[in-house]
Design an enzyme around this catalytic site. Sequence first.
Site, short mmCIF file in Angstrom:
data_model
loop_
_atom_site.label_atom_id
_atom_site.label_comp_id
_atom_site.label_asym_id
_atom_site.label_seq_id
_atom_site.Cartn_x
_atom_site.Cartn_y
_atom_site.Cartn_z
N SER A 152 0.55 -1.39 0.23
CA SER A 152 0.60 -0.39 -0.01
C SER A 152 0.46 1.47 -0.07
O SER A 152 2.03 0.92 0.51
CB SER A 152 -1.05 0.15 1.24
OG SER A 152 -1.50 1.59 1.38
N TYR A 165 -1.05 -0.32 10.12
CA TYR A 165 -1.21 -0.97 8.63
C TYR A 165 -0.10 -0.94 7.78
O TYR A 165 -0.03 -1.98 6.89
CB TYR A 165 -2.65 0.03 8.43
CG TYR A 165 -2.98 -0.47 6.61
CD1 TYR A 165 -3.81 -2.16 6.07
CD2 TYR A 165 -2.56 0.06 5.74
CE1 TYR A 165 -3.92 -1.92 5.01
CE2 TYR A 165 -3.31 0.28 4.74
CZ TYR A 165 -3.58 -0.79 4.50
OH TYR A 165 -3.62 -1.16 2.89
N LYS A 169 2.36 -3.59 6.01
CA LYS A 169 2.48 -3.20 4.04
C LYS A 169 4.15 -3.07 4.07
O LYS A 169 4.36 -3.47 2.72
CB LYS A 169 1.24 -1.85 3.72
CG LYS A 169 0.47 -2.15 4.15
CD LYS A 169 0.15 -3.28 2.48
CE LYS A 169 -1.62 -4.18 3.20
NZ LYS A 169 -2.53 -4.93 2.37
#
Length: 290
Positions: A152, A165, A169
């Site tokens: 991401s 997150y 990622k």
Amino acid sequence: MGMLDGKVALVTGAGGGLGRTHALLLAAEGASVVVNDLGGARDGTGAGSAMADQVVAEIQAAGGQAVADYGNVADQDQARGMVQAAVDSFGKLDICICNAGILRDKSFKNMDNAMWDVVVDVHLRGTYLTAKAAYDQMLEQGHGGRIVVTSSTSGLLGNFGQTNYGAAKAGIAGFARCLYLEGMRYGVNVHILAPTALSRLTDDILPDQVKDRFPPEKVSPSVVWLCTDEAKDVTGRTWLVAGNSVSLLNWQLQTVAQKDESEEPWDVEDVGEAILSTKESWPPINPMRG
């Protein structure tokens, strides 16, 4: 005839969003697909079979072949079970797309260990476990394969409120950049996908005025092409796919302070002055934000 006739694919988190469109397009191009989805909520709670079953039904209604799997990517035995489902149902595994993920967004000052652990567990550990099971199967088969992991821009470039997150990622990207070097000798190509697409994970992140421009269906064609024989000489790249735009993310090095190696080490104040003298020429931290 499709570009993936005779191939067998596993897609994790394929009950909705990007995973669903990946699975549907893989099947439309001739691949037999294991549709994995735990069936939980966006935050990872709960479970169920309906999401995976619905995608399998869509594939079969269109004339394709698919089976459902409801395993948890963060559980080693269940990750191995997904790969075994491909072998049991279709005889082999050629393609693994690691797509499953959850969100527990929170600013870092409000982050707790549980929010951190579950996101890293599903994304980073889940990608590792699934890719490991797939990689081992591909090596045993001896005819190569394709592994696509989902990173991401939050991890590659940064995003407010997503330290858990983003860390996961970024870890996925680092994992894949090492794995592709090892996979080359076995014909296993490895790719990093950093997508921008509307899904239940991004519904409250993407601005309303641009949501229509970024349906998941616009990301999947590039991913599916990377799984074809036409892409056999393409590996180890980081792909930013947003709408109908496909971009490669490349790292660039910019020297900001330098003197001859025969000289003494920099003085602290002097190196600071040298660094700051080049500041106006530095690229933006996040080129997507400016």
